[in-house]
Write a protein that holds these residues in place. Structure first.
Motif, mmCIF file in Angstrom:
data_model
loop_
_atom_site.group_PDB
_atom_site.id
_atom_site.type_symbol
_atom_site.label_atom_id
_atom_site.label_comp_id
_atom_site.label_asym_id
_atom_site.label_seq_id
_atom_site.Cartn_x
_atom_site.Cartn_y
_atom_site.Cartn_z
ATOM 1 N N GLY A 110 0.702 -1.313 -0.035
ATOM 2 C CA GLY A 110 0.025 -0.051 -0.143
ATOM 3 C C GLY A 110 0.803 1.298 -0.049
ATOM 4 O O GLY A 110 0.501 2.416 0.509
ATOM 5 N N ASP A 111 2.076 1.176 -0.574
ATOM 6 C CA ASP A 111 2.917 2.412 -0.598
ATOM 7 C C ASP A 111 2.638 3.130 -1.829
ATOM 8 O O ASP A 111 3.295 2.894 -2.806
ATOM 9 C CB ASP A 111 4.320 1.646 -0.512
ATOM 10 N N CYS A 112 1.524 4.190 -1.569
ATOM 11 C CA CYS A 112 1.284 4.902 -2.834
ATOM 12 C C CYS A 112 1.971 6.237 -2.696
ATOM 13 O O CYS A 112 1.321 7.160 -3.730
ATOM 14 C CB CYS A 112 -0.266 4.955 -2.296
ATOM 15 N N LEU A 113 3.014 6.739 -1.828
ATOM 16 C CA LEU A 113 3.304 8.070 -2.022
ATOM 17 C C LEU A 113 4.591 8.194 -2.707
ATOM 18 O O LEU A 113 5.474 7.199 -2.476
ATOM 19 C CB LEU A 113 3.405 8.768 -0.436
ATOM 20 N N LEU A 114 4.763 9.095 -3.534
ATOM 21 C CA LEU A 114 6.084 9.537 -4.247
ATOM 22 C C LEU A 114 6.470 10.912 -4.082
ATOM 23 O O LEU A 114 5.338 11.867 -3.952
ATOM 24 C CB LEU A 114 5.951 9.143 -5.517
ATOM 25 N N SER A 115 7.617 11.390 -3.672
ATOM 26 C CA SER A 115 7.891 12.618 -3.479
ATOM 27 C C SER A 115 7.902 13.559 -4.903
ATOM 28 O O SER A 115 8.064 12.608 -5.976
ATOM 29 C CB SER A 115 9.371 12.880 -2.795
ATOM 30 N N PHE A 116 7.840 14.682 -4.745
ATOM 31 C CA PHE A 116 8.090 15.307 -6.170
ATOM 32 C C PHE A 116 9.471 15.164 -7.104
ATOM 33 O O PHE A 116 9.005 14.736 -8.309
ATOM 34 C CB PHE A 116 8.019 17.103 -5.758
ATOM 35 N N PRO A 117 10.681 15.256 -6.439
ATOM 36 C CA PRO A 117 11.487 14.809 -7.605
ATOM 37 C C PRO A 117 11.631 13.113 -7.913
ATOM 38 O O PRO A 117 11.813 12.920 -9.067
ATOM 39 C CB PRO A 117 12.858 14.930 -6.518
#
Length: 311
Positions: free
Chosen positions: A93-100
């Motif tokens: 459930g790792d849905c997050l990504l940083s902008f870079p």
């Protein structure tokens, strides 16, 4: 590079939230993870075997196989930019990504996909020289020329997505931008913006058309010359041998452009969002998983080299 947000501080970088396949129930996350994991494993093992076989087997130190290992390297790199994050999404459930991270993934995915199209053009040119100008082949396809052709294909393709990626990074996003996709595809990121998306959508579409149709036109031009030369060969055995040297490459080209067609139809047709996402996922994984199978089943030299290594 930081982007202006639609709400919150202008100096804060947005976080991208991957929605995956929106209507997929959680009970199917594990089966989907297992399917993608198996496909990714096949891609890594199959392409790695081709790389090792061509490097280790002296009889395969020819221009055609030099371009083949470029293709295998591209398949490994392009899937590694997207599939591990997809696996993490469905398993953890790792849905997050940083902008870079999101924009780096977007750039690498599109740049490496473009590189594959241009490497297929270079391979078509190699087959053209081998069949239409066989006496000049050792002179025209020297190691230095092969390196220059491959490097040009990589360099041009990796430069093409830069304008679209840079301009997209300057669009406005919410503090948490929801991307309806399994990875940071250009169109999905553009649609997650709260800026006017018309110009970026048009730019992405134009670049995609250039990268798709220009290489296809060059490949078709090469094979038109090849076909004309083969038809002038008097013996059936000679014609069969000439066609057999092109069959694997033709199948790879067909697979690559079939996956593009699937992604394009899924995008343009009036279909649910899930079909748009899956069409793009098919484009990302279909060619890399089929390329090793095509070259090991259709090319007896590669098959013999892999058999020798594994046994």
């Amino acid at each position: 590079m930081e982007s202006t947000t639609c709400n919150g501080s202008e100096d804060s970088s947005p976080i991208f939230y991957l929605m995956g396949i929106p209507s997929l129930p959680e009970s199917l996350f594990l089966p989907v993870f297992l399917i993608f994991f198996l496909i990714y494993l096949l891609i890594l093992v199959g392409n790695a075997l081709i790389l090792v076989a061509v490097v280790a087997e002296p009889s395969l130190h020819k221009p055609m196989y030099f371009f083949l290992i470029n293709l295998s390297a591209l398949d490994i790199l392009s899937t590694t930019t997207t599939v591990p994050k997809m696996l993490s999404l469905f398993l953890l459930g790792d849905c997050l990504l940083s902008f870079p991270a999101c924009f780096l993934q977007m750039y690498l995915f599109h740049g490496l996909s473009c590189s594959e199209a241009f490497i297929l053009v270079v391979m078509a040119y190699d087959r053209y020289v081998a069949i239409c100008r066989p006496l000049h082949y050792p002179v025209l396809m020297t190691p230095q020329t092969n390196v220059m052709l491959a490097a040009s294909a990589w360099l041009i393709a990796l430069l093409l997505p830069i304008p679209a990626v840079v301009q997209t990074s300057q669009m406005a996003f919410d503090t948490i931008a929801h991307i309806y996709h399994c990875f940071c595809d250009h169109l999905a990121v553009v649609q997650a913006s709260c800026s006017d998306t018309t110009s970026q959508t048009f730019m992405g579409f134009c670049i995609a058309m250039v990268v798709s149709f220009l290489p296809l036109l060059l490949v078709l031009l090469s094979y038109a010359h090849i076909l004309a030369s083969v038809l002038h060969i008097s013996s059936r055995e000679g014609r069969s041998k000439a066609f057999s040297t092109c069959s694997s490459h033709l199948l790879v080209v067909g697979t690559y452009y079939s996956s593009i067609a699937i992604a394009y139809v899924a995008y343009r047709a009036d279909l649910p969002l899930d079909f748009h996402i899956m069409g793009n996922v098919v484009f990302a994984i279909l060619t890399p998983v089929l390329n090793p199978l095509i070259y090991t089943l259709r090319n007896k030299d590669v098959k013999a080299a892999i058999t020798k290594i594994t046994c």
